[in-house]
Design an enzyme around this catalytic site. Structure first.
Site, PDB file in Angstrom:
ATOM      1  N   ASN A   1      -4.403  67.086  69.206  1.00 43.10           N
ATOM      2  CA  ASN A   1      -5.662  66.575  69.746  1.00 43.10           C
ATOM      3  C   ASN A   1      -6.276  67.601  70.701  1.00 43.10           C
ATOM      4  O   ASN A   1      -5.567  68.348  71.385  1.00 43.10           O
ATOM      5  CB  ASN A   1      -5.496  65.201  70.412  1.00 43.10           C
ATOM      6  CG  ASN A   1      -4.420  65.129  71.466  1.00 43.10           C
ATOM      7  OD1 ASN A   1      -3.443  65.870  71.434  1.00 43.10           O
ATOM      8  ND2 ASN A   1      -4.589  64.228  72.414  1.00 43.10           N
TER       9      ASN A   1
ATOM     10  N   GLU B   1      -9.280  67.599  73.551  1.00 40.61           N
ATOM     11  CA  GLU B   1     -10.230  66.784  74.314  1.00 40.61           C
ATOM     12  C   GLU B   1     -11.339  67.645  74.916  1.00 40.61           C
ATOM     13  O   GLU B   1     -11.318  68.884  74.832  1.00 40.61           O
ATOM     14  CB  GLU B   1      -9.478  66.028  75.419  1.00 40.61           C
ATOM     15  CG  GLU B   1      -8.500  65.029  74.831  1.00 40.61           C
ATOM     16  CD  GLU B   1      -7.749  64.220  75.875  1.00 40.61           C
ATOM     17  OE1 GLU B   1      -7.109  63.241  75.493  1.00 40.61           O
ATOM     18  OE2 GLU B   1      -7.799  64.583  77.072  1.00 40.61           O
ATOM     19  N   ASN B   2     -12.306  66.962  75.511  1.00 40.80           N
ATOM     20  CA  ASN B   2     -13.442  67.642  76.117  1.00 40.80           C
ATOM     21  C   ASN B   2     -13.897  66.837  77.329  1.00 40.80           C
ATOM     22  O   ASN B   2     -13.741  65.607  77.343  1.00 40.80           O
ATOM     23  CB  ASN B   2     -14.581  67.745  75.091  1.00 40.80           C
ATOM     24  CG  ASN B   2     -15.674  68.672  75.537  1.00 40.80           C
ATOM     25  OD1 ASN B   2     -16.559  68.299  76.287  1.00 40.80           O
ATOM     26  ND2 ASN B   2     -15.602  69.912  75.081  1.00 40.80           N
TER      27      ASN B   2
ATOM     28  N   TYR C   1     -16.180  63.169  76.998  1.00 36.45           N
ATOM     29  CA  TYR C   1     -15.069  62.482  76.327  1.00 36.45           C
ATOM     30  C   TYR C   1     -15.264  62.228  74.829  1.00 36.45           C
ATOM     31  O   TYR C   1     -14.347  62.380  74.051  1.00 36.45           O
ATOM     32  CB  TYR C   1     -14.786  61.141  77.009  1.00 36.45           C
ATOM     33  CG  TYR C   1     -14.136  61.252  78.363  1.00 36.45           C
ATOM     34  CD1 TYR C   1     -13.831  62.479  78.945  1.00 36.45           C
ATOM     35  CD2 TYR C   1     -13.830  60.102  79.072  1.00 36.45           C
ATOM     36  CE1 TYR C   1     -13.244  62.555  80.200  1.00 36.45           C
ATOM     37  CE2 TYR C   1     -13.235  60.157  80.329  1.00 36.45           C
ATOM     38  CZ  TYR C   1     -12.944  61.389  80.888  1.00 36.45           C
ATOM     39  OH  TYR C   1     -12.366  61.451  82.117  1.00 36.45           O
TER      40      TYR C   1
ATOM     41  N   CYS D   1      -9.151  64.174  67.315  1.00 35.47           N
ATOM     42  CA  CYS D   1      -7.777  63.714  67.130  1.00 35.47           C
ATOM     43  C   CYS D   1      -6.952  64.740  66.353  1.00 35.47           C
ATOM     44  O   CYS D   1      -7.480  65.538  65.579  1.00 35.47           O
ATOM     45  CB  CYS D   1      -7.759  62.409  66.347  1.00 35.47           C
ATOM     46  SG  CYS D   1      -8.567  61.031  67.162  1.00 35.47           S
TER      47      CYS D   1
ATOM     48  N   GLU E   1      -4.970  64.235  63.818  1.00 35.89           N
ATOM     49  CA  GLU E   1      -5.016  64.027  62.369  1.00 35.89           C
ATOM     50  C   GLU E   1      -6.241  64.718  61.762  1.00 35.89           C
ATOM     51  O   GLU E   1      -6.152  65.392  60.738  1.00 35.89           O
ATOM     52  CB  GLU E   1      -5.091  62.522  62.041  1.00 35.89           C
ATOM     53  CG  GLU E   1      -3.916  61.714  62.548  1.00 35.89           C
ATOM     54  CD  GLU E   1      -4.163  61.120  63.930  1.00 35.89           C
ATOM     55  OE1 GLU E   1      -4.606  61.838  64.858  1.00 35.89           O
ATOM     56  OE2 GLU E   1      -3.906  59.913  64.085  1.00 35.89           O
TER      57      GLU E   1
ATOM     58  N   CYS F   1      -6.090  56.412  64.667  1.00 36.66           N
ATOM     59  CA  CYS F   1      -7.210  55.555  65.082  1.00 36.66           C
ATOM     60  C   CYS F   1      -8.053  55.209  63.848  1.00 36.66           C
ATOM     61  O   CYS F   1      -7.840  55.739  62.748  1.00 36.66           O
ATOM     62  CB  CYS F   1      -8.046  56.256  66.149  1.00 36.66           C
ATOM     63  SG  CYS F   1      -9.126  57.569  65.511  1.00 36.66           S
TER      64      CYS F   1
ATOM     65  N   CYS G   1      -9.702  58.238  62.086  1.00 40.40           N
ATOM     66  CA  CYS G   1      -8.739  59.055  61.329  1.00 40.40           C
ATOM     67  C   CYS G   1      -8.271  58.341  60.074  1.00 40.40           C
ATOM     68  O   CYS G   1      -8.038  58.983  59.042  1.00 40.40           O
ATOM     69  CB  CYS G   1      -7.563  59.433  62.217  1.00 40.40           C
ATOM     70  SG  CYS G   1      -8.018  60.647  63.472  1.00 40.40           S
TER      71      CYS G   1
END
Ligand SMILES: [Zn+2]
Length: 130
Positions: free
Chosen positions: A43, A45-46, A49, A54, A56, A88, A91
């Site tokens: 994953n 992130e930034n 948000y 993800c 996957e 999720c 994904c």
């Protein structure tokens, strides 16, 4: 062809590369294709948000960028923070897209053991154009 245990181990190693300063929830994934090729992702992130990616979808994007065209037959997902780290909803839809009609296996870890699910069970009635 990699075994379930092997792709789960690759997912575990990929999780160590996760960029997750906000959630502090590292995830790794390893996607195994009918060709025998496999691709991993973590994953990312930034600070904005919603832009986070993800593990996957990172693994599947890597496969596409590498020219993979065969069916996605298995994907292992691992987080050191949680057993049974299910994909999720977004994904799951991505996995279904690249399954190309195959009932892709979702390979997870539960209490140190491999536990498997099928995409058609965890995403029934998915959206399909093709
Ligand atoms: Zn996801």
């Amino acid at each position: 062809m990699k075994t379930d245990e092997e792709i789960l181990q690759i997912a575990k190693e990929a999780s160590e590369r996760a960029y997750c300063p906000y959630s502090k929830f590292p995830v790794g994934a390893c996607a195994l294709y009918e060709s025998g090729n496999y691709y991993f992702g973590c994953n990312v992130e930034n600070s904005s948000y919603g832009l986070g990616l993800c593990a996957e979808r990172n693994a599947i994007s890597t496969a596409i960028a590498q020219g993979e065209i065969s069916k996605l037959i298995k994907i292992a997902v691992y987080s050191p923070k949680s057993d049974l780290c299910f994909p999720c909803g977004a994904c799951r839809q991505w996995i279904q897209e690249f399954a190309q009609g195959y009932n892709t296996e979702i390979v997870l870890q539960n209490n140190g053991m491999v536990q498997k699910y099928y995409i058609n069970d965890i995403l029934p009635y998915s959206f399909k154009l093709l």
